[in-house]
Design an enzyme around this catalytic site. Structure first.
Site, short mmCIF file in Angstrom:
data_model
loop_
_atom_site.label_atom_id
_atom_site.label_comp_id
_atom_site.label_asym_id
_atom_site.label_seq_id
_atom_site.Cartn_x
_atom_site.Cartn_y
_atom_site.Cartn_z
N GLU A 128 -8.97 4.37 -52.84
CA GLU A 128 -8.87 3.02 -53.39
C GLU A 128 -9.50 1.98 -52.47
O GLU A 128 -10.22 1.08 -52.94
CB GLU A 128 -7.39 2.69 -53.62
N ASP A 129 -9.23 2.07 -51.16
CA ASP A 129 -9.66 1.03 -50.22
C ASP A 129 -11.01 1.30 -49.56
O ASP A 129 -11.75 0.38 -49.26
CB ASP A 129 -8.60 0.85 -49.12
#
Length: 793
Positions: A128-129
């Site tokens: 996600e990051d």
């Protein structure tokens, strides 16, 4: 570099004081942006952040007690990968970001989850990051770990109309991944638990939103899976962040009460230990304090002040064998008087999440009620850790304990809801319904216990057993008594479902079912049925319209259908017919277009222009009349404003997205709509032998006398008509009273027989059919609904 040299580097000319100041300001901004990019959002040029070394000694110490050496090595590799991926990233609290995955992994290790779960906890934010792909994770750590991390990742790259829709889709993805592998939600709960513990660094608005979300979704999921420690902590942390003032006030009151009642609790503890020892029962007795949120809930639900909540403290008794639990209850009841109705046996009938204990409330030495929980050590472990206790994956065993079986059943129901829900928001709505902790426990005829949410009906029970059983349900027996499907169940009820092959779900069922599974199954069936019925109706409408051109659907070739689909944008002819049946397209337009395509005149502009208007269709908008039997289902509705019956002159209106509504020719509502929208009306006619009974309104003026209603009703039923609704004047003291009935007849001849039979009653002054211009009777007029039993089913 000095400020002078910095400014000189920006200009070959000797800078003026104003230019030098501007240059210094520009360079300061550039340097500050560079420091923020390299060292995190809280870094400053004066104090650049250094990469802090985060220790995993505590984590490896816990893992070494139950993981193998090669598994421990894989976990360390996952940590180093995550540490490198999050390098230079900081949390809003200022800590290096890697501290969060490590803390999540430590919580999972306390639950003794397997190596793959711990690795997923350490890697859960890298996709996600940091943009790490699922393929890369699969290559380095295996497909199972990649699947777990993918299930934990959000859907930030997808576009949604609003934040609520995005959040619903995120939950849907997470819960479906959890249905395939429960470890997904366990890691997610650990992630949410650590986020809640460190929520103080988050802005107030976001803090309240996250706390509300946790209270609505994550805490109930933890409870549903039996993670009671996590459930209670999430509740308290959510309450503290969502309503900090009330939390602080209650926390202060609990601390004060703890000091005031310490002596009392000590005396009770001593007396209980002595009583159990005299009974030769070996047990651990501990004091137990209610959580602040549970105290607040009790105050709010029962409208109590804090001083009125007497059972802030309780006791937990842990023994070795189940039989000793019941022996403990005997010893305790001999010591203090039990409160009537406050004994609950969750050992014989466990809670829906597998929780087992005996609960009893006793009146203490100072008149204070005290709650005792009595359980075995194994029950205590399950009560605290739920589905994570005796973890399924740590030894590869396929044997499920009772808690895991219950969790598996619930997770399987999520897949059923997903397959039948229309979109993510509807899916989340149905799942929320099933997350309420309160439950009733009912029995099948074969004595199998089945938990259902509080307020669940007999129909929910049928759908809980199987969707097909619910769809074909016509009646239920509760404790051997025939009752309506909407009957709410109580704990201990024995429920038997009666089915019939002709039965099908009724839209009215959505008004009283309680479980998400039942609601999703009914909606799915109705949508499918509506589509199929609309396809059949659309096909009939087009076929009738083609008769005006001396054509039929059998004459249309596949090539012509393909050309028509390109013109309409439908993927296939079923979609085309469904759009016509629902009124989104007009059958006359389609028939004209088909006639143009079949005659080879698609290149003629005048012919194509004529195909776009139903007014060019010979014989009006519909050609030959469409035959109505009354059994078409939801695609053809008999309008309640005029209640047409066989023998009436009728016409059909196709509303956009609503199917076809049948009106009588003299209906004033229909006439107003016809003036406004004449193109959507078609000719319809009754079939020679309609397939059911039809509702019709009848108005009767009678002389007010004792028993007149019974005599009139007897006349109607003696003419073989069924009464489904009755209304009467509120003022019954007058000499003449008006009764309004809705009865069921087969056609106008049958209605005439009913009217003739009733007119022979000397109490009847006048009887007539309610005309279309009059307001039809309904629930709003204070009428009494007299439904046959099967109409409730």
């Amino acid at each position: 570099m000095s400020s002078d040299s910095s400014s000189a580097s920006l200009s070959v000319e000797s800078p003026t004081p104003s230019k030098a100041a501007s240059a210094r300001k520009y360079i300061d901004a550039v340097l500050e942006q560079s420091f923020r990019h390299l060292f995190g959002p809280t870094a400053t040029p004066e104090q650049p952040r250094k990469h802090e070394v985060v220790s995993i000694a505590k984590l490896t110490g816990t893992l070494s007690t139950y993981l193998k050496k090669n598994e421990l090595k894989e976990v360390k590799a996952a940590f180093h990968f995550s540490d490198e991926a999050h390098l230079g990233q900081y949390r809003q609290s200022g800590e290096p970001y890697i501290t969060h995955p490590v803390a999540v992994a430590e919580i999972c290790a306390d639950w003794k989850l397997d190596a793959q779960s711990i690795m997923a906890a350490l890697l859960h934010d890298v996709m996600e990051d940091q943009g790490v792909t699922k393929t890369e994770l699969a290559e380095r750590f295996g497909p199972k770990v990649a699947e777990l991390v993918d299930g934990l990742s959000k859907l930030d790259k997808m576009e949604f109309r609003n934040r609520e829709e995005a959040q619903a889709e995120n939950f849907r993805k997470m819960l479906l991944a959890m249905a395939r592998d429960v470890r997904v939600i366990l890691v997610k709960l650990a992630d949410r638990l650590h986020n809640m513990r460190t929520l103080g660094a988050v802005p107030t608005e976001k803090r309240r939103r996250v706390a509300r979300e946790t209270l609505d979704i994550y805490a109930p999921i933890a409870h549903r899976l039996g993670l009671n420690n996590t459930f209670r902590e999430l509740q308290d942390l959510s309450f503290a962040n969502f309503n900090p003032r009330r939390y602080a006030t209650l926390e202060k009151a609990v601390k004060a009460a703890r000091g005031n009642r310490r002596e009392v609790v000590g005396k009770i503890l001593e007396a209980v230990q002595r009583s159990l020892a005299d009974a030769k029962i070996v047990a651990d007795v501990n004091g137990r304090e209610k959580t602040i949120f549970s105290i607040y809930q009790k105050m709010r639900d029962k409208q109590l002040s804090f001083s009125q909540v007497l059972d802030v403290y309780g006791f937990r008794v842990v023994v070795e064998q189940p039989l000793e639990c019941y022996m403990c209850v005997g010893a305790l009841h001999a010591l203090y008087k039990p409160v009537p109705g406050k004994f609950k046996d969750y050992i014989a009938i466990p809670k829906v999440n597998g929780y087992q204990s005996l609960h009893t409330t006793l009146v203490g030495p100072f008149g204070t009620p005290i709650e005792f929980q009595i359980r075995t050590r194994k029950m205590h472990e399950i009560a605290e850790s739920g589905v994570a206790a005796h973890w399924l994956y740590k030894n590869g065993s396929a044997d499920l304990n009772d808690v895991q079986k219950r969790a598996h059943q619930w997770l399987s129901s999520l897949l059923d809801i997903q397959s039948e829900a229309g979109d993510s928001t509807e899916f989340l709505e149905q799942v929320k319904i099933d997350l309420f902790p309160d439950a009733v426990y009912v029995f099948t005829p074969k004595s199998r216990i089945m938990p259902l949410p509080r307020g669940a009906t007999a129909l929910d029970f049928a759908y809980g057993v199987h969707s097909d059983l619910g769809n074909q349900c016509v009646a239920v027996k509760i404790n051997n008594e025939l009752l309506p499907l909407r009957t709410e169940l109580k704990s201990g009820d024995i429920v038997e479902v009666i089915t019939a092959p002709y039965s099908k779900p009724n839209p009215a069922w959505l008004g009283f079912v309680r479980t998400g599974k039942a609601r999703a199954a009914i909606r799915h069936y109705l949508k499918t049925m509506r589509f199929n019925e609309s396809v059949q109706l659309g096909e009939r409408l087009v076929d009738q319209a083609l008769k005006g051109y001396r054509l039929s659907l059998a004459d249309v070739t596949p090539e012509v259908w393909e050309k028509l689909s390109l013109w309409t944008g439908n993927r296939n002819r079923q979609e085309l017919f469904a759009d016509i049946g629902l009124g989104r397209d007009v059958a006359a337009v389609m028939a004209k277009r088909l006639e143009v395509l079949m005659s080879g005149r698609e290149g003629d502009p005048e012919a194509l222009a004529g195909a776009d208007s139903p007014s060019h269709h010979p014989g009006g908008a519909g050609g030959a009349a469409v035959v109505i039997t009354g059994t078409e289902g939801m695609s053809v509705q008999l309008s309640p404003c005029c209640r047409p019956i066989p023998g009436d002159a009728i016409m059909g209106y196709i509303g956009i997205g609503l199917g076809m509504a049948i009106h009588t020719a003299d209906c004033r509502v229909a006439q107003r709509i016809h003036r406004r929208d004449p193109e959507r009306w078609i000719d319809v006619a009754w079939a020679p032998q309609p397939g059911r009974l039809f509702d019709v309104g009848v108005k009767v003026l009678v002389k007010s006398s004792k028993g007149v209603f019974a005599r009139v009703a007897g006349d109607i039923t003696s003419a073989d008509a069924n009464i489904v609704h009755v209304a009467m004047d509120e003022n019954i003291d007058q000499e003449i009273t008006e009764l309004r009935f809705i009865i069921q007849v087969s056609d106008r001849v049958h209605l005439a027989n009913v009217l003739r039979r009733t007119r022979g009653n000397p109490d009847v002054v006048r009887i007539s059919r309610e005309r279309p211009s009059e307001e039809p009777p309904g629930r709003h007029d204070g009428g009494i609904r007299i439904d046959r039993e099967r109409r409730d089913f």
